[in-house]
Design a protein around this motif. Structure first.
Motif, PDB file in Angstrom:
ATOM      1  N   THR A 244      15.295 -14.542   7.415  1.00 24.47           N
ATOM      2  CA  THR A 244      14.982 -15.970   7.582  1.00 24.47           C
ATOM      3  C   THR A 244      13.494 -16.166   7.827  1.00 24.47           C
ATOM      4  OG1 THR A 244      17.180 -16.226   8.565  1.00 24.47           O
ATOM      5  CG2 THR A 244      15.688 -18.081   8.758  1.00 24.47           C
TER       6      THR A 244
ATOM      7  N   PHE B 272      14.614 -13.406  -4.652  1.00 28.79           N
ATOM      8  CA  PHE B 272      14.929 -13.333  -3.222  1.00 28.79           C
ATOM      9  C   PHE B 272      16.274 -12.636  -2.974  1.00 28.79           C
ATOM     10  CE2 PHE B 272      12.173 -17.261  -2.266  1.00 28.79           C
ATOM     11  CZ  PHE B 272      11.143 -16.467  -1.778  1.00 28.79           C
TER      12      PHE B 272
ATOM     13  N   VAL C 152      13.095 -24.056   6.901  1.00 28.15           N
ATOM     14  CA  VAL C 152      13.036 -23.633   5.498  1.00 28.15           C
ATOM     15  C   VAL C 152      13.697 -24.691   4.620  1.00 28.15           C
ATOM     16  CG1 VAL C 152      13.821 -21.928   3.804  1.00 28.15           C
ATOM     17  CG2 VAL C 152      12.992 -21.163   6.034  1.00 28.15           C
TER      18      VAL C 152
ATOM     19  N   CYS D 133      11.914 -27.109   1.728  1.00 21.41           N
ATOM     20  CA  CYS D 133      12.380 -27.211   0.337  1.00 21.41           C
ATOM     21  C   CYS D 133      12.733 -28.643  -0.027  1.00 21.41           C
ATOM     22  CB  CYS D 133      13.585 -26.296   0.115  1.00 21.41           C
ATOM     23  SG  CYS D 133      13.163 -24.539   0.144  1.00 21.41           S
TER      24      CYS D 133
ATOM     25  N   LEU E  89      18.264 -12.533   0.488  1.00 23.40           N
ATOM     26  CA  LEU E  89      19.372 -13.478   0.666  1.00 23.40           C
ATOM     27  C   LEU E  89      20.675 -12.792   1.082  1.00 23.40           C
ATOM     28  CD1 LEU E  89      18.774 -15.920  -2.349  1.00 23.40           C
ATOM     29  CD2 LEU E  89      18.122 -16.228   0.053  1.00 23.40           C
TER      30      LEU E  89
ATOM     31  N   LEU F  76      11.625 -15.860   4.545  1.00 21.68           N
ATOM     32  CA  LEU F  76      11.728 -17.073   3.719  1.00 21.68           C
ATOM     33  C   LEU F  76      10.874 -18.196   4.294  1.00 21.68           C
ATOM     34  CD1 LEU F  76      15.585 -17.077   3.019  1.00 21.68           C
ATOM     35  CD2 LEU F  76      13.766 -16.410   1.441  1.00 21.68           C
TER      36      LEU F  76
ATOM     37  N   TYR G 197       7.540 -20.560  -4.112  1.00 24.25           N
ATOM     38  CA  TYR G 197       8.778 -20.008  -3.560  1.00 24.25           C
ATOM     39  C   TYR G 197       9.871 -21.032  -3.247  1.00 24.25           C
ATOM     40  CZ  TYR G 197       6.466 -15.501  -3.364  1.00 24.25           C
ATOM     41  OH  TYR G 197       5.847 -14.330  -3.701  1.00 24.25           O
ATOM     42  N   CYS G 198       9.525 -22.321  -3.072  1.00 22.60           N
ATOM     43  CA  CYS G 198      10.595 -23.321  -2.891  1.00 22.60           C
ATOM     44  C   CYS G 198      11.502 -23.406  -4.124  1.00 22.60           C
ATOM     45  CB  CYS G 198       9.991 -24.696  -2.564  1.00 22.60           C
ATOM     46  SG  CYS G 198       9.402 -24.834  -0.858  1.00 22.60           S
TER      47      CYS G 198
ATOM     48  N   GLY H 215      19.648 -20.254  -2.254  1.00 20.76           N
ATOM     49  CA  GLY H 215      19.295 -19.926  -0.868  1.00 20.76           C
ATOM     50  C   GLY H 215      19.660 -21.000   0.127  1.00 20.76           C
TER      51      GLY H 215
ATOM     52  N   LEU I 168      13.744 -20.270  -4.289  1.00 21.05           N
ATOM     53  CA  LEU I 168      14.809 -20.249  -3.282  1.00 21.05           C
ATOM     54  C   LEU I 168      15.941 -21.211  -3.672  1.00 21.05           C
ATOM     55  CD1 LEU I 168      15.743 -19.152  -0.542  1.00 21.05           C
ATOM     56  CD2 LEU I 168      14.545 -21.050   0.543  1.00 21.05           C
TER      57      LEU I 168
END
Length: 769
Positions: free
Chosen positions: A706, A686, A753, A757, A690, A709, A720-721, A729, A724
């Motif tokens: 944003t 990312f 987001v 996460c 980022l 993400l 992707y969690c 992130g 990040l």
């Protein structure tokens, strides 16, 4: 866990031998005067090691394109006080007279020379040095060894001799096997017609095995000279006669007889002749009569055949003459005869075309010295694997691999072998194959691609590579396979199917690999080759798979590799982008691939000024409204612009379009996207996204980052969690919340987001797909 087919590891001896040969100067040698390779004075090697070194060296020279042949290698074995050679196998044109002369002081017991067409009569003189010790000698396919050129003296310079025209060759009449008293096994297959076989063989008192494949024998009676000793006689492709058969039947000690043939003959095999062979040669355990046409009926009528399952008992034989055998034969060659189709055959191993077992036996028996028969048998194996099912997969693969290795320079073997490998490595058989076995397949396929630019071989090899997991299974040969594929794609006009497969492979090879791999392939000319393909398709006004794969490959190879992005721009890539956009306005996947690539270029700060022109900005801005491929084209266009506007208003030197106007349009586009959209994209990092978060220069860039993400962690949380969180992130999103310049919509997405996460950390069991 059970071992898979072909999973036996290499022996320590094999591994250390190969290592020493690849590192001669670091292990056992040094460079002497005039860069001559010399054996270290403290090295003393027994025959077991020396034989292995020489034979493995030959294998590496022929099979490994990365292996560099060493000038003067055979000279390392010139002194029998420090090196001992006893059993040597040399093949193909690589071997020269000077190589054989270098080992002339060794006490060789076995010397097998196969298809060594660069050996001349000079090497015959060298052979006499081994006459006291030689027990086994093969000169199969070395016909030129019996000639000296133009009557030149034997001491002439070898390089000069090679330049002399072949028409000036004259037979060497001085050579004799006189003094080769220990010689037991002799293979003279392919002996030239001008050489008198009888005169040549007469001085040999102790022969027990003789191969005269393809040798004219107008007077065969001389073979009776060894009737008390000869145990094996091979007369493949020898014109048979009544006199020859009568002589053969007198050789009562024969255990192996091969009178098979591949070419047509006036001589017909009869029931009477076959009966005479069986009755006269009572010690026979192996017989090959492949390729013969039976003049009269040798087989038992079907209604008279013994009942029950196929039997190897002679008394039940479906072939009349073999009913007189005392015991079943160990081997019976019936390839290319009607006899292989009968029910009861009194032999443990039979070659033929009736079933898979017979076909595999044929490949095994004929590969080394009869590529013309092996080629046919491999073709039949191809049909079995394609239409039926191959039940002896490991054996089949190993035999085809061996044939491709042995006959690297035989086009027919390469064509049929590569075709058979395609079916033997497909999904149906894949689970039974070990990593080691599949690597061997890859290596012989690449050898074929290297040796032949011919369409059929190239297509078969490329299709076979498609059966492997790419890039994972090809990574051990990564540079080599890319070089070969780029070479295939070089010609201005290439076979359409090969071009499509090769571009597909190129694309797969640069997807999901480390950046150093991409950079290395970029330096091979990958970017330029793909752009050349695009240019040709553009000239033909054709947007096909080759066009789309080429842009996709460029998208992959430019990912996080600034050098490759620079190459794209240097090779007029932007001009091709505009031309493709204009020529193919409705090709959605093409647009997605092109914009994905330009997103990679835009991530490189030093290259962004080259995108900052009224023409390019207008094009990217217009593509924000695109509905092509869901949101992908609009998303990628917005990504390109997000990086450009992130550089600030001071670099925006153009009057039209205005920076603010473009940013407003970007915001409108983002607002129109569905945040639950499933994506046709794959992020390995990312980092480029980022870097757009904690800034106030371009709030719309922050908003796009944003949104990206939020979409990815919502739709693909398990993937992707963790990424990040790992890349820091969450901390950057917290800074977005602190910035006064951040839009409320941006902050709202940032919170979601972070929440997503957090929930993922608490409940890592992701079950949705």
């Amino acid at each position: 866990m059970a071992a898979k087919a072909g999973d036996n590891p290499d022996s320590l001896m094999a591994l250390t031998t190969a290592f020493c040969l690849r590192n001669l100067r670091r292990t056992m040698c040094y460079l002497g005067e005039r860069n001559k390779l010399c054996l270290r004075s403290d090295v003393f090697l027994p025959s077991e090691i020396c034989d292995k070194l020489v034979n493995t060296y030959m294998e590496l020279v022929h099979m490994d394109s990365n292996f560099e042949p060493q000038d003067g290698f055979f000279q390392l074995f010139s002194d029998p006080h420090s090196t001992r050679l006893t059993r040597v196998q040399l093949r193909e044109d690589f071997v020269r007279d000077r190589d054989l002369e270098a080992i002339g002081k060794q006490d060789l017991i076995e010397l097998h020379l196969t298809y060594c067409n660069n050996l001349s009569a000079h090497s015959l003189r060298t052979l006499t040095r081994f006459r006291q010790t030689l027990v086994s000698l093969s000169l199969f396919g070395c016909s030129r060894i019996f000639y000296r050129k133009g009557g030149a003296p034997l001491a002439c310079d070898e390089e000069e001799e090679e330049e002399r025209p072949a028409s000036r060759q004259v037979p060497d009449t001085d050579f004799s096997f006189q003094g080769f008293n220990r010689l037991r096994l002799l293979n003279l297959g392919g002996l030239p017609e001008e050489v008198d076989a009888e005169a040549l063989l007469k001085p040999l008192p102790a022969l027990t095995s003789l191969d005269l494949s393809g040798v004219p024998l107008p007077k065969a009676a001389f073979l009776a000279h060894w009737k008390e000793r000869l145990a094996s006689l091979v007369l493949y492709n020898v014109d048979l006669s009544e006199e020859l058969i009568n002589t053969v039947v007198e050789l009562g000690h024969l255990r192996h007889l091969d009178i098979s043939r591949e070419r047509t003959s006036k001589f017909k095999m009869t029931r009477k002749i076959l009966t005479a062979i069986v009755q006269g040669l009572v010690n026979l355990v192996s017989l090959d009569i492949s390729g013969h046409i039976m003049l009269d009926n040798c087989t038992v009528p079907h209604f008279e055949e013994a009942m029950g399952r196929p039997s190897i008992e002679p008394c039940k034989s479906s072939i009349y003459p073999f009913q007189e055998l005392k015991r079943p034969l160990q081997f019976l060659g019936l390839y290319n005869t009607t006899l292989c189709n009968v029910t009861h055959i009194p032999a443990y191993k039979v070659t033929g075309s009736k079933n898979e077992d017979q076909v595999l036996n044929a490949i095994e028996a004929y590969t080394e010295f009869r590529p013309e028969l092996a080629h046919r048998a491999i073709n039949q194996l191809f049909d079995i694997a394609r239409i039926q099912h191959c039940s002896q997969l490991l054996r089949a693969l190993q035999l085809v691999i061996a044939a491709l290795k042995c006959h690297k320079y035989d086009k027919s073997i390469q064509v049929t072998g590569s075709a058979a490998l395609f079916y033997l490595t497909n999904t149906e058989y894949r689970s039974d194959q070990s990593v080691r076995l599949r690597r061997q397949v890859i290596q012989v396929v690449l050898n074929g691609m290297e040796q032949y630019q011919e369409v059929t071989v190239q297509r078969n090899c490329c299709l076979t590579l498609c059966n492997f997991s790419i890039p994972e299974e090809l990574e051990f040969q990564y540079g080599r396979v890319n070089r070969l594929l780029l070479k295939i794609l070089e010609p201005a006009r290439q076979d359409e199917s090969i071009q499509r497969i090769a571009v597909h492979l190129c694309n797969a090879l640069v997807c999901q690999v480390d950046n150093h791999h991409k950079e290395a392939v970029g330096k091979m000319g990958f970017v330029k080759t793909m752009l050349n393909l695009i240019q040709k398709k553009l000239q033909d006004r054709m947007c096909d798979q080759v066009m789309e794969f080429s842009w996709s490959a460029l998208w992959n190879i430019t990912d996080e590799t600034p050098d490759n992005c620079q190459m794209f721009l240097n090779c007029k890539g932007m001009s091709l982008f505009l031309d493709c956009l204009k020529e193919f306005p409705d090709k959605q996947e093409l647009h997605r691939n092109m914009l994905g690539l330009l997103g990679n270029v835009a991530e490189v700060r030093a290259l962004r000024p080259q995108l900052l022109t009224p023409q390019f900005i207008s094009v990217f801005s217009n593509l924000l409204d695109s509905k092509a491929d869901g949101i992908e084209v609009s998303y990628n266009a917005c990504g390109v612009l997000s990086h450009i506007v992130f550089d600030g208003p001071e670099v925006w030197a153009m009057e039209e379009p205005l920076r603010d106007t473009v940013m407003d349009k970007m915001m409108d586009a983002i607002q129109s996207w569905d945040v639950t959209s499933r994506r046709n994209i794959n992020y390995r990092s990312f980092e480029p996204i980022l870097r757009l978060l904690p800034q106030s220069i371009a709030p719309v860039s922050q908003h796009w980052a944003t949104w990206a993400l939020f979409n990815l962690v919502s739709v693909y949380p398990s993937k992707y969690c963790p990424l990040l969180i790992k890349e820091g992130g969450i901390v950057l999103l917290e800074k977005v919340l602190e910035l006064q310049t951040s839009h409320e919509g941006t902050k709202d997405m940032a919170r979601k987001v972070m929440e997503q996460c957090e929930n993922f950390k608490e409940d890592p069991m992701e079950t949705t797909r």
